[in-house]
Scaffold this active site. Structure first.
Site, PDB file in Angstrom:
ATOM      1  N   LYS A 284      15.813 105.381  27.464  1.00 21.42           N
ATOM      2  CA  LYS A 284      16.328 104.580  28.574  1.00 21.42           C
ATOM      3  C   LYS A 284      15.716 103.185  28.509  1.00 21.42           C
ATOM      4  CE  LYS A 284      16.765 108.337  31.999  1.00 21.42           C
ATOM      5  NZ  LYS A 284      18.224 108.301  32.206  1.00 21.42           N
ATOM      6  N   ARG A 358      20.764 119.193  31.723  1.00 21.02           N
ATOM      7  CA  ARG A 358      21.689 120.324  31.551  1.00 21.02           C
ATOM      8  C   ARG A 358      21.153 121.349  30.555  1.00 21.02           C
ATOM      9  NH1 ARG A 358      26.422 116.331  29.869  1.00 21.02           N
ATOM     10  NH2 ARG A 358      25.243 115.069  31.337  1.00 21.02           N
TER      11      ARG A 358
HETATM   12  N1  BES Z   1      17.778 112.053  35.030  1.00 22.35           N
HETATM   13  C1  BES Z   1      18.965 111.415  34.580  1.00 22.35           C
HETATM   14  C2  BES Z   1      19.974 111.136  35.694  1.00 22.35           C
HETATM   15  C3  BES Z   1      19.541 110.208  36.794  1.00 22.35           C
HETATM   16  C4  BES Z   1      19.946 108.883  36.777  1.00 22.35           C
HETATM   17  C5  BES Z   1      18.792 110.655  37.862  1.00 22.35           C
HETATM   18  C6  BES Z   1      19.550 108.036  37.812  1.00 22.35           C
HETATM   19  C7  BES Z   1      18.402 109.799  38.893  1.00 22.35           C
HETATM   20  C8  BES Z   1      18.801 108.494  38.860  1.00 22.35           C
HETATM   21  C9  BES Z   1      19.634 112.281  33.537  1.00 22.35           C
HETATM   22  O1  BES Z   1      18.804 113.054  32.753  1.00 22.35           O
HETATM   23  C10 BES Z   1      20.352 111.360  32.606  1.00 22.35           C
HETATM   24  O2  BES Z   1      19.700 110.625  31.932  1.00 22.35           O
HETATM   25  N2  BES Z   1      21.671 111.444  32.577  1.00 22.35           N
HETATM   26  C11 BES Z   1      22.449 110.641  31.722  1.00 22.35           C
HETATM   27  C12 BES Z   1      23.539 111.493  31.129  1.00 22.35           C
HETATM   28  C13 BES Z   1      24.315 110.801  30.036  1.00 22.35           C
HETATM   29  C14 BES Z   1      23.433 110.592  28.840  1.00 22.35           C
HETATM   30  C15 BES Z   1      25.491 111.681  29.684  1.00 22.35           C
HETATM   31  C16 BES Z   1      23.042 109.508  32.549  1.00 22.35           C
HETATM   32  O3  BES Z   1      23.428 109.734  33.694  1.00 22.35           O
HETATM   33  O4  BES Z   1      23.077 108.389  32.043  1.00 22.35           O
HETATM   34 MN    MN Z   2      18.068 111.994  31.072  1.00 28.64          MN
END
Ligand code: BES
Ligand code: MN
Ligand code: ZN
Length: 503
Positions: A284, A358
């Protein structure tokens, strides 16, 4: 803080601060008028001078100079009655408690507005919850004297009848139960907030386990089992363990059980417990990573909900399961293109290591389905940014193929004043999860991202009645409201208690 129902006339009751909740135009409010007369029109003059017209979160504080039993009278605006929702009643309780602390009052007595609803006890519960939730502060790492100062407010009284008539015995019991419930629920919400607000350096998978163990110790009806990474490996949890492999912190699967003497049904609550989500090799950017200690909010909610359920007593056997790990990068971390084998044998190609939640939940769901075999299971996860794109930051996305179960859950959430909205698990989107090398891949396209995550989880839930709650938005707040300071919100705890322990 001590809570009590006060059966005394608003005019005579002795208190440091008497708060009247005004729904719009104060001159139409009978309690306001009564106290205005007693203060020689001082109250209405103060209202006029300060342009107080009963709008939500407006307030005035007035010194009575001995004209009433109260040292001070505050009018707290709550907006028109028609707009008053469950959650805004929490803000009213929060606003009142904050006022008391601002003026240094030790005792506060709040006069309930006449809502004309049969659910007076529920409204009292929300106001008391708000008082506790609105005075929450995460101050463990603040060293200044101001931060260490305890709040002044110690006694919170609630008047339901401004004339001071005693409630019937049944109504008195209902009010006492509501106050008890409010204290148990909001203590659990605040505990969940603490867990979320703790930095990831402290709130590691082992620390989450320690919090669960402390809760089990408190209650004879609660037991805890913490499965080591080795034990999870023996169970074949290839997806869960891959996510934590890049961390020096050992992954732990936490399993709390609440067993009443005679259980009606068996319910399992599953919480996402990623104690820090860097994204892994699908790293990220800093601004998105900054807040990723919140990624164990689901785990905190289910663990703290067990504490509340055990305190209140509930007629279901309730299991809380949290597969906890850290998603980091290192020479051992999982990589894009890896193929993982899940606990149920499904193989998964990794096309994004940031879609880790997931993977951890998929194995947790299989564990629950096969080992716990519940009648119903609900998972809580800060799963997708896409859910926030769909619903905004305050509303959780709910997905399920079990209509009656899902509706029951949503109506509990509504009673608890937590915003949740159902999204369709459209099976056509499953195409996005096709992989040429494995049974599935872990992410789809950008469009429908919250739903493809839900469909991924559904693979593991199979036929067990299941509801999925994506709380990526409401798990934490960047700007506060009276009953919710910024940071972790403890979202879902109140709905869980409402769903499983409605008296
Ligand atoms: N923990 C994140 C989701 C999240 C985003 C929680 C903002 C709280 C605030 C999750 O693990 C994630 O990174 N999801 C990705 C999924 C994508 C790679 C398909 C996302 O939402 O970008
Ligand atoms: Mn994530
Ligand atoms: Zn995550």
């Amino acid at each position: 803080m001590d809570f009590s129902h006060v059966a005394e006339p608003a005019l005579n009751t002795t208190t440091d601060l008497l708060v009247i909740v005004v729904l719009g135009d104060p001159t139409k409010d009978p309690t306001f008028r009564l106290l205005d007369t007693a203060t020689g029109k001082g109250l209405s003059e103060a209202a006029k001078t300060e342009s107080f017209d009963g709008k939500s979160s407006q307030s005035i504080v007035f010194w009575t100079g001995g004209a009433t039993g109260a040292k001070r009278i505050a009018a707290l605006g709550a907006g028109p009655k028609a707009d008053l929702e469950t959650a805004s009643l929490r803000d009213v309780g929060a606003g009142a408690a904050q006022l008391a602390n601002r003026v240094g009052a030790k005792s506060l007595t709040l006069v309930m507005p006449s809502l004309g609803t049969p659910r007076e006890a529920a409204a009292v519960q929300m106001i008391a919850e708000g008082a506790i939730l609105g005075t929450y502060k995460f101050g463990r790492y603040l060293t200044g004297a101001e931060a260490k100062k305890p709040p002044s407010l110690q006694r919170f009284g609630i008047i339901t009848d401004p004339k001071g008539n005693k409630p019937s015995a049944a109504q008195g019991r209902a009010l006492a139960a509501a106050l008890e419930r409010a204290q148990v629920v909001s203590a659990a919400v605040n505990k969940a907030r603490d867990m979320v607000n703790e930095p990831a350096a402290f709130m590691t998978p082992s620390q989450v386990a320690a919090e669960a163990e402390a809760i089990a110790k408190k209650h004879a009806a609660v037991t805890v089992q913490v499965l080591s990474a080795k034990k999870c490996e023996d169970l074949g949890m290839g997806m869960f363990l891959a996510v934590g492999r890049g961390s020096d912190q050992e992954s732990k699967l936490i399993h709390l059980t609440y067993k009443p003497k005679k259980a009606k049904k068996k319910i399992a609550l599953i919480g996402k417990g990623v104690t820090f989500d860097s994204g892994g090799y699908s790293l990220k950017p800093s601004n998105a990573m900054e807040d990723m200690k919140v990624d164990m909010s689901g785990a905190a909610a289910v663990i703290c909900a067990i504490d509340a359920l055990a305190s209140l007593g509930c007629e279901f056997e309730v299991h809380a399961i949290a597969a906890c790990c850290e998603n980091l990068v290192s020479g051992r971390a999982y990589k894009l293109g890896d193929v993982l084998t899940s606990m149920d044998g499904t193989t998964v190609e990794i096309n994004n290591t940031d879609a880790e939640g997931r993977l951890t939940l998929g194995d947790a769901i299989t564990y629950v389905r096969t080992k716990v075999q519940p009648d119903e299971m609900i998972d809580f996860a800060t799963l997708t940014g896409a859910c926030m794109v769909a619903l905004g930051p305050y509303t959780a996305g709910v997905m399920s193929d079990h209509d009656a179960f899902c509706k029951g859950w949503l109506s509990a959430a509504q009673r608890a004043g937590e915003d949740m909205w159902r999204l369709p698990l459209n099976p056509r989107l499953r195409e996005q999860l096709k992989s040429p090398v494995a049974d599935m891949r872990n992410t789809g396209d950008r469009f429908g991202g919250a739903i493809t995550a839900g469909l991924f989880l559904k693979t593991f839930a199979k036929d067990t009645p299941w509801v999925h709650v994506d709380l990526a938005g409401p798990a934490s707040l960047s700007s506060s409201r009276p009953s919710q300071p910024r940071g972790g919100t403890g979202f879902a705890v109140a709905s869980i208690v409402e769903y499983l322990a409605r008296a």
